[in-house]
Design a protein around this motif. Structure first.
Motif, PDB file in Angstrom:
ATOM      1  N   LEU A   1       0.841  -1.202   0.000  1.00 58.91           N
ATOM      2  CA  LEU A   1       0.000   0.000   0.000  1.00 58.91           C
ATOM      3  C   LEU A   1       0.874   1.250   0.000  1.00 58.91           C
ATOM      4  O   LEU A   1       1.920   1.283   0.640  1.00 58.91           O
ATOM      5  CB  LEU A   1      -0.905   0.019   1.229  1.00 58.91           C
ATOM      6  N   ILE A   2       0.432   2.269  -0.720  1.00 62.92           N
ATOM      7  CA  ILE A   2       1.117   3.559  -0.714  1.00 62.92           C
ATOM      8  C   ILE A   2       0.128   4.620  -0.261  1.00 62.92           C
ATOM      9  O   ILE A   2      -0.915   4.819  -0.879  1.00 62.92           O
ATOM     10  CB  ILE A   2       1.674   3.913  -2.106  1.00 62.92           C
ATOM     11  N   ASP A   3       0.459   5.273   0.842  1.00 59.39           N
ATOM     12  CA  ASP A   3      -0.399   6.318   1.400  1.00 59.39           C
ATOM     13  C   ASP A   3       0.035   7.665   0.844  1.00 59.39           C
ATOM     14  O   ASP A   3       1.033   8.233   1.267  1.00 59.39           O
ATOM     15  CB  ASP A   3      -0.307   6.308   2.927  1.00 59.39           C
ATOM     16  N   GLY A   4      -0.733   8.197  -0.105  1.00 61.36           N
ATOM     17  CA  GLY A   4      -0.390   9.450  -0.761  1.00 61.36           C
ATOM     18  C   GLY A   4      -1.063  10.668  -0.179  1.00 61.36           C
ATOM     19  O   GLY A   4      -1.089  11.730  -0.831  1.00 61.36           O
TER      20      GLY A   4
ATOM     21  N   LEU B   1       4.808  17.197   0.007  1.00 61.18           N
ATOM     22  CA  LEU B   1       3.819  17.522   1.039  1.00 61.18           C
ATOM     23  C   LEU B   1       3.454  18.998   1.037  1.00 61.18           C
ATOM     24  O   LEU B   1       2.552  19.419   1.755  1.00 61.18           O
ATOM     25  CB  LEU B   1       4.375  17.147   2.417  1.00 61.18           C
ATOM     26  N   THR B   2       4.160  19.783   0.245  1.00 59.33           N
ATOM     27  CA  THR B   2       3.923  21.223   0.171  1.00 59.33           C
ATOM     28  C   THR B   2       3.295  21.588  -1.173  1.00 59.33           C
ATOM     29  O   THR B   2       3.086  20.741  -2.029  1.00 59.33           O
ATOM     30  CB  THR B   2       5.246  21.987   0.340  1.00 59.33           C
ATOM     31  N   ALA B   3       3.030  22.867  -1.333  1.00 58.85           N
ATOM     32  CA  ALA B   3       2.450  23.356  -2.590  1.00 58.85           C
ATOM     33  C   ALA B   3       3.499  23.492  -3.687  1.00 58.85           C
ATOM     34  O   ALA B   3       3.154  23.718  -4.849  1.00 58.85           O
ATOM     35  CB  ALA B   3       1.762  24.699  -2.358  1.00 58.85           C
ATOM     36  N   SER B   4       4.785  23.343  -3.325  1.00 53.56           N
ATOM     37  CA  SER B   4       5.864  23.527  -4.296  1.00 53.56           C
ATOM     38  C   SER B   4       6.831  22.338  -4.254  1.00 53.56           C
ATOM     39  O   SER B   4       7.925  22.431  -3.700  1.00 53.56           O
ATOM     40  CB  SER B   4       6.621  24.826  -3.999  1.00 53.56           C
TER      41      SER B   4
ATOM     42  N   LEU C   1      -2.237  12.771   9.875  1.00 52.04           N
ATOM     43  CA  LEU C   1      -1.322  11.752  10.387  1.00 52.04           C
ATOM     44  C   LEU C   1      -0.426  11.205   9.283  1.00 52.04           C
ATOM     45  O   LEU C   1       0.753  10.925   9.519  1.00 52.04           O
ATOM     46  CB  LEU C   1      -2.129  10.621  11.031  1.00 52.04           C
ATOM     47  N   SER C   2      -0.975  11.048   8.088  1.00 54.92           N
ATOM     48  CA  SER C   2      -0.189  10.515   6.966  1.00 54.92           C
ATOM     49  C   SER C   2       1.016  11.399   6.689  1.00 54.92           C
ATOM     50  O   SER C   2       2.123  10.905   6.443  1.00 54.92           O
ATOM     51  CB  SER C   2      -1.062  10.425   5.714  1.00 54.92           C
ATOM     52  N   ARG C   3       0.803  12.690   6.733  1.00 53.32           N
ATOM     53  CA  ARG C   3       1.893  13.654   6.524  1.00 53.32           C
ATOM     54  C   ARG C   3       2.969  13.495   7.594  1.00 53.32           C
ATOM     55  O   ARG C   3       4.164  13.464   7.291  1.00 53.32           O
ATOM     56  CB  ARG C   3       1.315  15.076   6.535  1.00 53.32           C
ATOM     57  N   SER C   4       2.538  13.384   8.841  1.00 49.30           N
ATOM     58  CA  SER C   4       3.484  13.257   9.958  1.00 49.30           C
ATOM     59  C   SER C   4       4.289  11.972   9.862  1.00 49.30           C
ATOM     60  O   SER C   4       5.500  11.961  10.123  1.00 49.30           O
ATOM     61  CB  SER C   4       2.728  13.303  11.293  1.00 49.30           C
ATOM     62  N   VAL C   5       3.634  10.878   9.484  1.00 49.42           N
ATOM     63  CA  VAL C   5       4.322   9.594   9.355  1.00 49.42           C
ATOM     64  C   VAL C   5       5.381   9.672   8.265  1.00 49.42           C
ATOM     65  O   VAL C   5       6.520   9.217   8.454  1.00 49.42           O
ATOM     66  CB  VAL C   5       3.315   8.456   9.057  1.00 49.42           C
TER      67      VAL C   5
ATOM     68  N   SER D   1      11.027   9.799   6.685  1.00 44.71           N
ATOM     69  CA  SER D   1      12.013  10.422   5.804  1.00 44.71           C
ATOM     70  C   SER D   1      13.222  10.908   6.592  1.00 44.71           C
ATOM     71  O   SER D   1      14.367  10.684   6.198  1.00 44.71           O
ATOM     72  CB  SER D   1      11.368  11.586   5.042  1.00 44.71           C
ATOM     73  N   ARG D   2      12.977  11.534   7.714  1.00 46.61           N
ATOM     74  CA  ARG D   2      14.072  12.053   8.528  1.00 46.61           C
ATOM     75  C   ARG D   2      14.806  10.931   9.263  1.00 46.61           C
ATOM     76  O   ARG D   2      16.001  11.039   9.536  1.00 46.61           O
ATOM     77  CB  ARG D   2      13.519  13.098   9.498  1.00 46.61           C
TER      78      ARG D   2
END
Length: 297
Positions: free
Chosen positions: A181-184, A214-217, A189-193, A198-199
């Motif tokens: 599964l890929i959570d796009g 995750l950003t507009a750019s 919470l998806s963003r935080s995970v 990544s870090r």
């Protein structure tokens, strides 16, 4: 009684995305989270080598365009540094290149780099479908049939990995043929995970994935595939999904543009990515539409 039924339906809509029997029994329904390709089918419109070369070409162009910020990485990779200095010299048609920073280099936007490299730009905008929300358009240029036109970003979950809370009310979960599964989702919470994973995987100056989708750019302008809408009777599909496992020899300095990260750090398998490939020529101004049940054989 009616109110109770409505509440049960609401709860079910939030829960069903992780309920495997529901996925199996509802393959015919056109949901963003569902995609059915039989195990015996070949999910390849173009060769993996072509996908690899497209990503390599695009990421190299982004890297060179952002050359002035790559000093820490290049200092650890002297051979790679020489290769990029040569590429930069050829592309800029100059006779001299300063050590790590190329003085006087014109910096393009990521979208301009994409256009200069592949001949088109894709961008998010209001969909042409009523009540469809955001869609993805070819806003400049021309995209030939059989071209990688976008990528599906997100956190990659292997079978049996926990995704319950991330899946609640989440319309951006993509299911691969083998159950990966890929959570796009770029919010909540998806963003935080994604950011946490990544870090976690960053090695000194080497980023193993791209957080900017995750950003507009986004720094990788292809990473907008999660917003491509499903086709309809009025809007036929012009792209299809194709799964791609990033090979082990993928250049480490270019992983900073990969918009995917694995949820489990100890996995030894290759990173799963999903690209969108054009089913026909697509002209400037057209919106991308996928068929979540496309079977390529």
């Amino acid at each position: 009684e009616a109110a109770m039924l409505q509440e049960l339906r609401r709860r079910w809509r939030s829960y069903r995305y992780r309920f495997v029997p529901w996925l199996a029994l509802n393959l015919r329904r056109q949901r963003r989270t569902l995609r059915y390709v039989p195990e015996s089918s070949q999910d390849k419109l173009i060769a993996d080598e072509d996908v690899f070369e497209t990503l390599l070409k695009t990421f190299k162009a982004l890297f060179i365009n952002d050359f002035s910020r790559q000093a820490d990485i290049l200092a650890l990779l002297p051979e790679v540094k020489c290769q990029y200095l040569e590429l930069l010299t050829v592309e800029q048609k100059c006779s001299k290149v300063n050590s790590c920073n190329y003085q006087g280099q014109h910096v393009f936007t990521p979208e301009e780099v994409l256009f200069n490299t592949l001949g088109f730009i894709v961008s998010r905008d209001q969909s042409s479908l009523v009540s469809a929300g955001t869609g993805v358009f070819v806003t400049k240029g021309f995209v030939p049939k059989g071209t990688v036109v976008s990528m599906y970003p997100g956190t990659v979950y292997r079978k049996h990995e926990p995704i319950f809370f991330q899946s609640l009310g989440n319309p951006f979960i993509f299911r691969c043929i083998d159950g990966v599964l890929i959570d796009g989702n770029d919010k909540g919470l998806s963003r935080s995970v994604y950011r946490s994973c990544s870090r976690r995987d960053q090695l000194g100056p080497f980023q193993m994935s791209d957080e900017s989708w995750l950003t507009a750019s986004p720094q990788n302008p292809l990473a907008v595939g999660q917003y491509v809408n499903n086709c309809s009777h009025e809007k036929a599909a012009n792209v299809c999904y194709q799964e791609f496992d990033v090979p082990g020899h993928f250049p480490v300095e270019l992983k900073q543009y990969l918009p995917n990260i694995v949820y489990s750090h100890d996995t030894e398998s290759h990173l799963r990515c999903v690209v969108l490939v054009t089913l026909r020529d697509i002209k400037q101004g057209e919106e991308l539409f996928s068929n979540y049940y496309t079977v390529v054989s």
